[in-house]
Scaffold this active site. Sequence first.
Site, PDB file in Angstrom:
ATOM      1  CG  ASN A   1      36.472  29.519  35.159  1.00 29.19           C
ATOM      2  OD1 ASN A   1      37.286  29.292  36.051  1.00 29.19           O
ATOM      3  ND2 ASN A   1      36.628  30.507  34.288  1.00 29.19           N
TER       4      ASN A   1
ATOM      5  CG  ASN B   1      25.346  39.369  33.261  1.00 28.32           C
ATOM      6  OD1 ASN B   1      25.912  38.549  33.997  1.00 28.32           O
ATOM      7  ND2 ASN B   1      24.757  40.462  33.723  1.00 28.32           N
ATOM      8  CB  VAL B   2      26.952  33.621  33.544  1.00 25.14           C
ATOM      9  CG1 VAL B   2      27.620  33.077  32.298  1.00 25.14           C
ATOM     10  CG2 VAL B   2      27.948  34.236  34.497  1.00 25.14           C
TER      11      VAL B   2
ATOM     12  CE1 TYR C   1      36.320  35.137  44.301  1.00 27.60           C
ATOM     13  CE2 TYR C   1      37.599  34.182  46.096  1.00 27.60           C
ATOM     14  CZ  TYR C   1      37.287  34.257  44.751  1.00 27.60           C
ATOM     15  OH  TYR C   1      37.937  33.441  43.843  1.00 27.60           O
TER      16      TYR C   1
ATOM     17  CB  SER D   1      38.045  30.116  45.909  1.00 28.88           C
ATOM     18  OG  SER D   1      39.188  30.670  46.540  1.00 28.88           O
TER      19      SER D   1
ATOM     20  CE  LYS E   1      34.697  31.945  43.381  1.00 31.66           C
ATOM     21  NZ  LYS E   1      34.414  31.360  42.054  1.00 31.66           N
TER      22      LYS E   1
ATOM     23  CB  ILE F   1      45.540  30.774  39.694  1.00 32.08           C
ATOM     24  CG1 ILE F   1      45.102  29.599  40.584  1.00 32.08           C
ATOM     25  CG2 ILE F   1      45.919  30.314  38.274  1.00 32.08           C
ATOM     26  CD1 ILE F   1      46.124  28.514  40.819  1.00 32.08           C
TER      27      ILE F   1
HETATM   28  N1  LIG Z   1      43.022  33.707  40.048  1.00 28.36           N
HETATM   29  C1  LIG Z   1      42.963  33.148  41.227  1.00 28.36           C
HETATM   30  O1  LIG Z   1      43.909  33.234  42.020  1.00 28.36           O
HETATM   31  C2  LIG Z   1      41.739  32.377  41.648  1.00 28.36           C
HETATM   32  C3  LIG Z   1      41.807  31.630  42.832  1.00 28.36           C
HETATM   33  C4  LIG Z   1      40.681  30.894  43.220  1.00 28.36           C
HETATM   34  C5  LIG Z   1      39.552  30.882  42.452  1.00 28.36           C
HETATM   35  N2  LIG Z   1      39.507  31.635  41.303  1.00 28.36           N
HETATM   36  C6  LIG Z   1      38.277  31.589  40.536  1.00 28.36           C
HETATM   37  O2  LIG Z   1      38.566  31.169  39.225  1.00 28.36           O
HETATM   38  C7  LIG Z   1      37.589  31.692  38.320  1.00 28.36           C
HETATM   39  C8  LIG Z   1      38.294  32.374  37.169  1.00 28.36           C
HETATM   40  O3  LIG Z   1      39.075  33.414  37.714  1.00 28.36           O
HETATM   41  P1  LIG Z   1      40.244  34.160  36.906  1.00 28.36           P
HETATM   42  O4  LIG Z   1      41.319  34.397  37.880  1.00 28.36           O
HETATM   43  O5  LIG Z   1      40.510  33.465  35.627  1.00 28.36           O
HETATM   44  O6  LIG Z   1      39.521  35.557  36.674  1.00 28.36           O
HETATM   45  P2  LIG Z   1      39.500  36.544  35.424  1.00 28.36           P
HETATM   46  O7  LIG Z   1      39.027  37.835  35.976  1.00 28.36           O
HETATM   47  O8  LIG Z   1      40.776  36.454  34.667  1.00 28.36           O
HETATM   48  O9  LIG Z   1      38.364  35.899  34.506  1.00 28.36           O
HETATM   49  C9  LIG Z   1      37.016  35.928  34.832  1.00 28.36           C
HETATM   50  C10 LIG Z   1      36.237  35.990  33.543  1.00 28.36           C
HETATM   51  O10 LIG Z   1      34.836  35.911  33.875  1.00 28.36           O
HETATM   52  C11 LIG Z   1      34.141  36.859  33.085  1.00 28.36           C
HETATM   53  N3  LIG Z   1      32.921  37.256  33.785  1.00 28.36           N
HETATM   54  C12 LIG Z   1      32.835  37.922  34.957  1.00 28.36           C
HETATM   55  N4  LIG Z   1      31.556  38.152  35.256  1.00 28.36           N
HETATM   56  C13 LIG Z   1      30.812  37.609  34.259  1.00 28.36           C
HETATM   57  C14 LIG Z   1      29.422  37.542  34.004  1.00 28.36           C
HETATM   58  N5  LIG Z   1      28.536  38.087  34.837  1.00 28.36           N
HETATM   59  N6  LIG Z   1      29.002  36.916  32.875  1.00 28.36           N
HETATM   60  C15 LIG Z   1      29.898  36.372  32.015  1.00 28.36           C
HETATM   61  N7  LIG Z   1      31.225  36.435  32.200  1.00 28.36           N
HETATM   62  C16 LIG Z   1      31.682  37.037  33.323  1.00 28.36           C
HETATM   63  C17 LIG Z   1      35.102  38.027  32.917  1.00 28.36           C
HETATM   64  O11 LIG Z   1      34.770  38.827  31.790  1.00 28.36           O
HETATM   65  C18 LIG Z   1      36.425  37.314  32.788  1.00 28.36           C
HETATM   66  O12 LIG Z   1      36.766  37.058  31.430  1.00 28.36           O
HETATM   67  C19 LIG Z   1      36.712  32.635  39.148  1.00 28.36           C
HETATM   68  O13 LIG Z   1      35.541  31.957  39.534  1.00 28.36           O
HETATM   69  C20 LIG Z   1      37.579  32.914  40.349  1.00 28.36           C
HETATM   70  O14 LIG Z   1      36.821  33.280  41.475  1.00 28.36           O
HETATM   71  C21 LIG Z   1      40.578  32.368  40.882  1.00 28.36           C
END
Ligand SMILES: NC(=O)c1ccc[n+]([C@@H]2O[C@H](COP(=O)([O-])OP(=O)(O)OC[C@H]3O[C@@H](n4cnc5c(N)ncnc54)[C@H](O)[C@@H]3O)[C@@H](O)[C@H]2O)c1
Length: 251
Positions: free
Chosen positions: A90, A63-64, A155, A142, A159, A188
């Site tokens: 990330n 857990n980060v 959120y 983000s 960010k 995304i």
């Molecule tokens: N998908 C989008 O549209 C979007 C847009 C802007 C920013 N983001 C950012 O991109 C990053 C990745 O998002 P994503 O869409 O791939 O999300 P996702 O939910 O597919 O992946 C997030 C991953 O982080 C892991 N995670 C969450 N909390 C954790 C913790 N405490 N310790 C360790 N691992 C943990 C989860 O298990 C998961 O595998 C995030 O920071 C998100 O905020 C996503």
Amino acid sequence: MNRFKSKVAVVTGGGGGIGAAICKRLAREGAAVVAVDMSPSAVLPVVADIIASGGVAEAAVINVADEGACGQMIEKLLSRRQRIDVLVNNAGIFRGGKLLDLSDDDWRRSFAVNLDAIYHLCRSVLPSMVARRAGAIVNTSSQWGLHPAPDCIAYNVTKAAVASFTQNLARDYAPDGIRVNAVCPGEIYTPMLEQGLERSGRSIDDLNKRVPFGRVGTSEEVAALVAFLASDEAPFMCGSLVEITGAQAVA
Ligand SMILES: NC(=O)c1ccc[n+]([C@@H]2O[C@H](COP(=O)([O-])OP(=O)(O)OC[C@H]3O[C@@H](n4cnc5c(N)ncnc54)[C@H](O)[C@@H]3O)[C@@H](O)[C@H]2O)c1
């Protein structure tokens, strides 16, 4: 391209949509990748895929938000591999709602995962980067950290803090040869976005139509940008917040 040959890269959220694509991209370009995620069922297949394709990868299931776990993981990694060239912060979570809709846990957890984890990991990794006068850190902020979307204050604020943290760290450690940048994605297509669609009752077609480019982005497109920022092809990029949005403005 082989921009990460002999390099060690740590990627958090490596089991998620964007994180998995970053791990695979960096590994394909020669990095030994440490995919960090709290979900073994998400991260282990990513590592298995990389190894099956001839790459080098390992998983760290932590857990980060846990400072001790981050410190121990980095310490063990440094003692085995001697160096960390790239850190990609990330991992992130989305807790939506206006201020009065949020629980205290939503607020605190958003900060713990989206911001504090970056603080813990940078504090653990930076001393070894500074000692070598080399290293690249890429944080996932983000578009909503720069231009807030409605109804997700926790959120957006975390960010925005990631964006500011990135600029501050870049200024403070550029003289030590460390480059720190952030990517600021729009919509995304990932599990996080799928959950958002489920909550809102909107379809992917609705969302695609809102993007001037005609579709939401892919994880691989974000991974390509992260790889560029982390590579030696971007030697003067430091303190940048790079949007990747298909020209979508925040609604
Ligand atoms: N998908 C989008 O549209 C979007 C847009 C802007 C920013 N983001 C950012 O991109 C990053 C990745 O998002 P994503 O869409 O791939 O999300 P996702 O939910 O597919 O992946 C997030 C991953 O982080 C892991 N995670 C969450 N909390 C954790 C913790 N405490 N310790 C360790 N691992 C943990 C989860 O298990 C998961 O595998 C995030 O920071 C998100 O905020 C996503």
